[in-house]
Each structure stands twice: as C-alpha cells, then as structure tokens.
Motif scaffolding. Structure first.
Motif, PDB file in Angstrom:
ATOM      1  N   GLU A 303       0.813  -1.218   0.000  1.00 40.64           N
ATOM      2  CA  GLU A 303       0.000   0.000   0.000  1.00 40.64           C
ATOM      3  C   GLU A 303       0.843   1.262   0.000  1.00 40.64           C
ATOM      4  O   GLU A 303       0.302   2.367   0.111  1.00 40.64           O
ATOM      5  CB  GLU A 303      -0.931  -0.004   1.234  1.00 40.64           C
ATOM      6  N   VAL A 304       2.153   1.106  -0.147  1.00 44.80           N
ATOM      7  CA  VAL A 304       3.057   2.254  -0.085  1.00 44.80           C
ATOM      8  C   VAL A 304       3.406   2.703  -1.501  1.00 44.80           C
ATOM      9  O   VAL A 304       3.887   1.902  -2.311  1.00 44.80           O
ATOM     10  CB  VAL A 304       4.347   1.905   0.688  1.00 44.80           C
ATOM     11  N   ALA A 305       3.155   3.976  -1.791  1.00 46.15           N
ATOM     12  CA  ALA A 305       3.480   4.522  -3.104  1.00 46.15           C
ATOM     13  C   ALA A 305       4.987   4.702  -3.230  1.00 46.15           C
ATOM     14  O   ALA A 305       5.639   5.245  -2.342  1.00 46.15           O
ATOM     15  CB  ALA A 305       2.764   5.849  -3.319  1.00 46.15           C
ATOM     16  N   GLY A 306       5.530   4.229  -4.336  1.00 49.18           N
ATOM     17  CA  GLY A 306       6.950   4.387  -4.608  1.00 49.18           C
ATOM     18  C   GLY A 306       7.175   5.356  -5.744  1.00 49.18           C
ATOM     19  O   GLY A 306       6.650   6.466  -5.751  1.00 49.18           O
ATOM     20  N   ALA A 307       7.946   4.940  -6.731  1.00 44.58           N
ATOM     21  CA  ALA A 307       8.248   5.801  -7.866  1.00 44.58           C
ATOM     22  C   ALA A 307       6.962   6.159  -8.604  1.00 44.58           C
ATOM     23  O   ALA A 307       6.120   5.304  -8.870  1.00 44.58           O
ATOM     24  CB  ALA A 307       9.221   5.103  -8.812  1.00 44.58           C
ATOM     25  N   GLY A 308       6.814   7.429  -8.922  1.00 47.84           N
ATOM     26  CA  GLY A 308       5.629   7.876  -9.644  1.00 47.84           C
ATOM     27  C   GLY A 308       5.873   9.201 -10.318  1.00 47.84           C
ATOM     28  O   GLY A 308       6.790   9.949  -9.958  1.00 47.84           O
ATOM     29  N   VAL A 309       5.066   9.508 -11.317  1.00 47.51           N
ATOM     30  CA  VAL A 309       5.195  10.764 -12.041  1.00 47.51           C
ATOM     31  C   VAL A 309       3.808  11.276 -12.395  1.00 47.51           C
ATOM     32  O   VAL A 309       2.931  10.501 -12.797  1.00 47.51           O
ATOM     33  CB  VAL A 309       6.051  10.597 -13.317  1.00 47.51           C
ATOM     34  N   ARG A 310       3.586  12.578 -12.223  1.00 46.48           N
ATOM     35  CA  ARG A 310       2.387  13.239 -12.692  1.00 46.48           C
ATOM     36  C   ARG A 310       2.660  13.692 -14.116  1.00 46.48           C
ATOM     37  O   ARG A 310       3.356  14.686 -14.337  1.00 46.48           O
ATOM     38  CB  ARG A 310       2.017  14.399 -11.776  1.00 46.48           C
ATOM     39  N   VAL A 311       2.116  12.957 -15.052  1.00 40.85           N
ATOM     40  CA  VAL A 311       2.399  13.188 -16.465  1.00 40.85           C
ATOM     41  C   VAL A 311       1.832  14.546 -16.882  1.00 40.85           C
ATOM     42  O   VAL A 311       0.692  14.874 -16.576  1.00 40.85           O
ATOM     43  CB  VAL A 311       1.805  12.062 -17.326  1.00 40.85           C
ATOM     44  N   GLY A 312       2.661  15.338 -17.567  1.00 39.20           N
ATOM     45  CA  GLY A 312       2.253  16.668 -17.996  1.00 39.20           C
ATOM     46  C   GLY A 312       2.593  17.752 -17.008  1.00 39.20           C
ATOM     47  O   GLY A 312       2.473  18.938 -17.319  1.00 39.20           O
ATOM     48  N   ASP A 313       3.012  17.373 -15.797  1.00 43.51           N
ATOM     49  CA  ASP A 313       3.354  18.360 -14.785  1.00 43.51           C
ATOM     50  C   ASP A 313       4.835  18.712 -14.887  1.00 43.51           C
ATOM     51  O   ASP A 313       5.558  18.209 -15.756  1.00 43.51           O
ATOM     52  CB  ASP A 313       3.013  17.824 -13.396  1.00 43.51           C
ATOM     53  N   ALA A 314       5.296  19.560 -13.971  1.00 39.93           N
ATOM     54  CA  ALA A 314       6.682  20.029 -14.005  1.00 39.93           C
ATOM     55  C   ALA A 314       7.657  18.857 -13.944  1.00 39.93           C
ATOM     56  O   ALA A 314       7.465  17.910 -13.186  1.00 39.93           O
ATOM     57  CB  ALA A 314       6.933  20.984 -12.844  1.00 39.93           C
ATOM     58  N   GLN A 315       8.703  18.933 -14.757  1.00 39.04           N
ATOM     59  CA  GLN A 315       9.815  17.981 -14.765  1.00 39.04           C
ATOM     60  C   GLN A 315       9.378  16.537 -14.987  1.00 39.04           C
ATOM     61  O   GLN A 315      10.036  15.606 -14.514  1.00 39.04           O
ATOM     62  CB  GLN A 315      10.628  18.099 -13.466  1.00 39.04           C
ATOM     63  N   ASP A 316       8.297  16.320 -15.701  1.00 37.13           N
ATOM     64  CA  ASP A 316       7.854  14.929 -15.924  1.00 37.13           C
ATOM     65  C   ASP A 316       8.787  14.169 -16.848  1.00 37.13           C
ATOM     66  O   ASP A 316       8.767  12.936 -16.878  1.00 37.13           O
ATOM     67  CB  ASP A 316       6.415  14.884 -16.444  1.00 37.13           C
ATOM     68  N   VAL A 317       9.641  14.866 -17.616  1.00 34.46           N
ATOM     69  CA  VAL A 317      10.579  14.190 -18.514  1.00 34.46           C
ATOM     70  C   VAL A 317      12.000  14.169 -17.964  1.00 34.46           C
ATOM     71  O   VAL A 317      12.930  13.771 -18.663  1.00 34.46           O
ATOM     72  CB  VAL A 317      10.570  14.846 -19.918  1.00 34.46           C
ATOM     73  N   ASN A 318      12.177  14.587 -16.699  1.00 34.59           N
ATOM     74  CA  ASN A 318      13.502  14.632 -16.097  1.00 34.59           C
ATOM     75  C   ASN A 318      13.955  13.217 -15.746  1.00 34.59           C
ATOM     76  O   ASN A 318      13.426  12.594 -14.812  1.00 34.59           O
ATOM     77  CB  ASN A 318      13.484  15.521 -14.856  1.00 34.59           C
ATOM     78  N   THR A 319      14.945  12.704 -16.458  1.00 36.25           N
ATOM     79  CA  THR A 319      15.366  11.306 -16.278  1.00 36.25           C
ATOM     80  C   THR A 319      16.166  11.078 -15.007  1.00 36.25           C
ATOM     81  O   THR A 319      16.510   9.939 -14.702  1.00 36.25           O
ATOM     82  CB  THR A 319      16.203  10.849 -17.486  1.00 36.25           C
ATOM     83  N   SER A 320      16.486  12.127 -14.259  1.00 37.28           N
ATOM     84  CA  SER A 320      17.201  11.931 -12.992  1.00 37.28           C
ATOM     85  C   SER A 320      16.267  11.469 -11.880  1.00 37.28           C
ATOM     86  O   SER A 320      16.736  11.046 -10.822  1.00 37.28           O
ATOM     87  CB  SER A 320      17.898  13.225 -12.571  1.00 37.28           C
ATOM     88  N   HIS A 321      14.956  11.543 -12.099  1.00 40.52           N
ATOM     89  CA  HIS A 321      14.003  11.098 -11.091  1.00 40.52           C
ATOM     90  C   HIS A 321      13.720   9.604 -11.253  1.00 40.52           C
ATOM     91  O   HIS A 321      13.989   9.004 -12.297  1.00 40.52           O
ATOM     92  CB  HIS A 321      12.701  11.890 -11.209  1.00 40.52           C
ATOM     93  N   LEU A 322      13.134   9.009 -10.207  1.00 45.33           N
ATOM     94  CA  LEU A 322      12.849   7.578 -10.251  1.00 45.33           C
ATOM     95  C   LEU A 322      11.803   7.231 -11.293  1.00 45.33           C
ATOM     96  O   LEU A 322      11.794   6.120 -11.825  1.00 45.33           O
ATOM     97  CB  LEU A 322      12.385   7.090  -8.873  1.00 45.33           C
ATOM     98  N   ALA A 323      10.894   8.139 -11.586  1.00 45.69           N
ATOM     99  CA  ALA A 323       9.875   7.901 -12.611  1.00 45.69           C
ATOM    100  C   ALA A 323       9.840   9.105 -13.542  1.00 45.69           C
ATOM    101  O   ALA A 323       9.936  10.252 -13.098  1.00 45.69           O
ATOM    102  CB  ALA A 323       8.510   7.669 -11.976  1.00 45.69           C
ATOM    103  N   TYR A 324       9.690   8.841 -14.836  1.00 47.68           N
ATOM    104  CA  TYR A 324       9.685   9.934 -15.807  1.00 47.68           C
ATOM    105  C   TYR A 324       9.038   9.483 -17.119  1.00 47.68           C
ATOM    106  O   TYR A 324       8.937   8.285 -17.408  1.00 47.68           O
ATOM    107  CB  TYR A 324      11.113  10.431 -16.076  1.00 47.68           C
ATOM    108  N   VAL A 325       8.600  10.467 -17.898  1.00 49.67           N
ATOM    109  CA  VAL A 325       8.064  10.217 -19.230  1.00 49.67           C
ATOM    110  C   VAL A 325       9.238  10.118 -20.201  1.00 49.67           C
ATOM    111  O   VAL A 325      10.075  11.021 -20.264  1.00 49.67           O
ATOM    112  CB  VAL A 325       7.115  11.352 -19.668  1.00 49.67           C
TER     113      VAL A 325
END
Length: 592
Positions: A303-325
C-alpha cells in the motif's frame, strides 16, 4: 503594514526549450518561425517549475529546501529577474541583494579592498558611505592582511566571508542567499546568523537556499520544500525540515536495503546490481481511431506509493528522477491541461499504432513482495488502448485498458521474476561479487574462503517489528538475522560472529556468540539472531561483517565455515548536532 509582501508569486511556471541541435537553437534565437519546414516543432518543452504560489512577508526569514535539480535555482532567477516567467506573475517590492555565487562580480586579480570599493561604487554609495561600509566589512570578515591580496588567492570560505559581508554592509531590503553559507565554518555561520537577525530587525526580508538543514532551522522562521518543480510543503522551518528529513530517510532506507539484498543474491540479473537499477517500462499504445490521455503513473509496493510521475506536470521528462516520461522513440504530445488536470496524450494519427512510455525505477524489486502499477487516464475514440509492462526489458504482461470517458485510475498487478521463475530467460551474465558503493563505485563483496559445509544464505537488518530496515534513529531496536544452509548432513559446532565497522574501516564493536552444537540434515536451514538492542551509535554510516566459525581462538587454531566481509550497510541519523562521536555510551552526570 502587517500583511505587506516583499515577494509575491502567483501561478508561476517556467518552461525551457530543449533543442535537438545548435542550428535549431540558433534559428529560434534569431526569431525565425518556431515551426520547421514540415510543420514540426523544433524543440521540446521542459517545465522546470509549475504552479508556484509564494508570499514572502516583509521582515520574514524563509528557507528553501529541495534536492539538486528540484527547481530552487530557477525560482531564485525568476525572483531576481535574471529570467522571465513563462506563466504567472512575479512581484518584487524592494531592492534585492542576491548572493548566488561567491565569486560573482569580484575580479580575481583585484585585491579584497579593490573588489569591495568596486562593488559598493557600482551599487551607488557615496564616498563617505563606502568608507563606513569598508570599516564594517573589514571587521566582519576578519581577513586582515589578506584583504590586500588578490581575490584569486582566497579559499572558498574566505570568498564567502567577503561576498556576504559586502552584500550585507548596505542593508538590503531583500537578501537572497544561495548555498553561500555552506562554504563557511561554524564560526562564520554564527556571525552570519547575527548579521541576518540585525537585517531582519531593520525590516529586511531574507530568502535562504541551503542543503544544511541545521542552517535552515537556525536562520529561518518559515520554509518551503520544492520537489520536482512544485512546492510540496510549507510552514514553520522546523516542521518543513522534519518532513523533508523523513522523505530523505525513506529514500536512504530503500537504497541501503536494496544494496544489502543485491550484495548477497547471486541470481540477480547483472543490470540489477546497482542503485535504482530495476525498471518498469509502462508503454501505452493507441490503435486506429483512439486517444489515451495519461495524467499519472505510480508504482506501489503493497500500500506504499513508490516511484511515480504526474504526467504533464513540471519535470515529468527529467530522467534523474525515479519515474519519468520517456520521449525517446515515443509519440507523446506536449503537456496539456483540461479541467485542472495536467496530462499528455498518445493519439493514433492514421499511420498505424502509436505509443508512449513511462519509466518507473526502483532500488530493487523483491520477488516476495506484491507490487501494482496505478495508471490515471481517460480514453477517447472508438479504438483500443493497450498497456504493456516490461521489467528490465522482459515483457511482464499485456493488457487492454477499460474505456474511461472521464478521468479514472486502473491498477495492474506486477509480480517480479524470482530466479527460479526466470528459467531459461536470457537475463545476462551473473556476477556474484559486484555491487555499488555509496557513491556509485563498484564495491567488492568479499566472501572469504572457508571450510564450506555451512553457507550463509542471507543476512537481514531488522527493526523491532521484524521488518527490514537500513536507516535507524537513536534508540531504535536493531536485529541482525543470519540464515545459513547445511550442505551436508552432520554434527556442527557453530559460533556466530558479527563485527561492526565504520565505513572508513574503524572497528566499532565485535559480537561473538556462544558455541551451538547443531545436528543438521543436508539442505536444512537455521537462523542466528544478534539482538543489538537500542542503537547507541552516533550519526553516520556503518557496515557489518558476519561469519560462522567452527573454531575460534585468539591463540589456538581457528576454522571458519563462511565469512562475508563488510557487506551489510546501514545508517544512523537523528542524534543532536552536539552529540558527536561513534558510541553514545550510557553515563550520568552529577555535581556536588
């Protein structure tokens, strides 16, 4: 006026254009049409900040927290006017003095005195004002004869002293400091804190960016935490720092647990031997006549959220984060907004199926755990939208997303492959000894040659709830659990041993267990627990060696079944700053 604002930002966002080549960048700079010859936009959008609302009251001291790349520097550049906002408004009421770089505006060949005079003259001070300011700067910096030496000969700490003293000698209305205090020693920070309080008492407003959480608490009365181009927490400096520390400890705990597991599992794919190496590729494919709008992709462990990305939001394509577009080879639209929801779309354009991929990385995916991937989306059109999940390049599953005319979520169960389940899959070469150290370097996991009839299978660092943990606070319970296997039937005298080291090799403590006589069948497993009790260690990183001995003596023969040298790492955090050292030994003061 009690509600007067020194800085006010409303709905501020900043987008940078990312060009594929210098030619495209040049054409845009000279004002040629932004669209290419075939209707193709020459750049991709990178939103460093989005939806920033910030009020800095006159006379307040506000700290800004955030990891590298979070958007802190972009925020400061917007406030100082170095770059314009793409969206929203930035209102600054007062003269800004910004300390963004210790060497900014100082000539390396000029002496300290010459740089002081040049800086103060540029700021419009009269001769009398400059003379008074120079006296104050000389007193504050305590640099003495060094002020007559070229600026290039100064250490970083000396440069920080001179820059800070020069900037604050003229009593600015708004003072912005970006990591400048980090170059100074504790004495300099203490003097700077007194100077900042004097400025605030005189009506100045202070904005401080620092990775030193102690500085934020000591110098600021309120704080904001920026993560991935958004303000995720604001309030009193102490409460924001506590939330930020909790987040960083969670990341460190996950990283160290994964490193310990990877170090002892010879069956792992070679690509998993490192930090944040497990990756789920979540690919959305739109068939003829369909469009899929994606607003969120999140990987859950239980039930614990891990890597995630809000698609279309700030830095969603930043590959240095755990999740990215991932924009590589995909067909994602630019970020869009509908009804307050930010998203990107994958649309079939009549040229066959089109797709877009979101990457969710984890420090490690454990085969015994339950994972699920949550997708926030909506669909349009008559065609189908499919979802394909790949785990480290291997297809895990293929699904058809249910039709959703309004925004909704859909969960897909993800079961990582165990070594046995992987079977004949080509999972790459296996290295039983390599893992990554704290800074990414290869660290050898030493298994000393031993008698071999007993083999250590696993080592777990557990908390009081019997859950695996790798970042502990003072007085938390620690248990080291060693599981071992008998490779042949027999009678075994077993002496368990654990040695605790600091990462620099200093031995902290040695724990030798009693001799246990075990009758074991071939393939039978047992476990040995070392109950460490409440942790009495100072802040820092530590590592265990563990071993099973047949005989152990300081003067006679010694025989070891199996020994793993300095392979199981953990960290201790949360001790008060003044309580330094390795061991927090129990002791009592009395005064008579």
């Amino acid at each position: 006026m009690p509600d007067a604002m020194a800085i006010r930002m409303a709905g501020v966002a900043k987008m940078y254009k990312i060009f594929p080549s210098r030619v495209d960048n040049f054409l845009d700079a000279i004002g040629l049409p932004r669209w290419g010859w075939r209707g193709r936009k020459r750049y991709k959008e990178f939103w460093a900040l989005k939806g920033i609302d910030l009020d800095l009251p006159v006379g307040s001291r506000t700290g800004i927290l955030g990891r590298n790349g979070a958007g802190k520097s972009t925020l400061l550049k917007l406030i100082t006017g170095n770059i314009p906002a793409t969206e929203g408004t930035v209102e600054v009421n007062g003269k800004i003095q910004a300390l963004l770089d210790a060497g900014a505006g100082f000539h390396p060949e000029f002496t300290g005195y010459e740089n002081i005079h040049a800086s103060l003259t540029y700021q419009g001070l009269t001769t009398a004002e400059i003379e008074a300011a120079v006296e104050d700067i000389v007193d504050f910096t305590e640099l003495g004869d060094f002020l007559a030496q070229p600026y290039r000969t100064y250490s970083s700490g000396m440069q920080a002293r001179l820059a800070f003293a020069t900037a604050t000698a003229i009593k600015p209305e708004i003072l912005i400091i970006d990591e400048m205090l980090g170059a100074g020693d504790a004495y300099f920070v203490g003097k700077s804190a007194d100077r900042i309080r004097q400025l605030v008492d005189g009506g100045a407003s202070v904005l401080l960016v620092s990775h030193s959480l102690d500085q934020i608490v000591k110098l600021c009365d309120r704080a904001i935490w920026i993560e991935r181009g958004k303000i995720v927490c604001r309030g009193s400096s102490l409460e924001v720092v506590k939330e930020y520390e909790r987040y960083i400890r969670f990341l460190d705990d996950e990283r160290l647990k994964a490193k310990n597991r990877v170090a002892q599992d010879p069956g792992l794919h070679s690509s998993q031997r490192g930090e944040t190496r497990d990756a789920l590729d979540v690919q959305f494919t739109a068939t003829a006549g369909s469009t899929c709008d994606i607003c969120e992709v999140t990987l859950f462990k239980g039930e614990v959220a891990g890597a995630g990305v809000r698609v279309g939001d700030a830095q969603d394509v930043n590959t240095s984060h755990l999740a990215y577009v991932s924009l590589e080879g995909g067909h994602w639209s630019e970020p869009q907004e509908s009804g307050g929801v930010l998203f990107r779309s994958v649309t079939d354009a009549g040229k066959g199926a089109t797709s877009g991929t979101v990457v969710c990385r984890a420090f490690h995916l454990y085969p015994e755990e339950r994972y699920r991937c949550r997708v926030g989306y909506r669909t349009r059109g008559a065609g189908e939208v499919s979802l394909t999940i790949r785990w480290n390049g291997t297809v895990h599953g293929h699904y058809i997303l249910p039709k959703a005319l309004t925004w909704g979520t859909h969960d897909v169960e993800v079961k990582p492959f165990s070594v046995a389940e992987a079977g004949g899959l080509d999972r790459g070469p296996v290295s039983t000894q390599a893992s990554l150290g704290p800074t990414g370097e290869v660290r050898t996991v030493s298994r000393w040659p031993g008698e071999g009839s007993l083999a250590i299978q696993s080592v777990r660092l557990l908390n009081a709830e019997e859950k695996e943990q790798a970042v502990f606070e003072p007085d938390c319970e620690l248990r080291v659990r060693i599981r071992f296997l008998a490779k042949a039937a027999g009678s075994y005298p077993v002496i368990p041993v654990a040695v605790l080291f600091r990462l620099d090799g200093v031995v902290v403590s040695t724990h030798i267990g009693p001799t246990m006589h075990l009758e074991l069948n071939q393939g039978e497993t047992r476990q040995a627990d070392l109950d460490y009790g409440p942790i009495r260690l100072g802040n820092g990183s530590y590592v265990f060696s563990v071993a099973l001995y047949r005989q152990l003596s300081s003067v006679g023969p010694t025989e070891v079944y199996d020994l793993l040298d300095r392979s199981y790492e953990f960290a201790v955090v949360g001790n008060p700053p003044l309580e330094s050292g390795i061991i927090r030994h129990l002791a009592t003061w009395s005064i008579r």
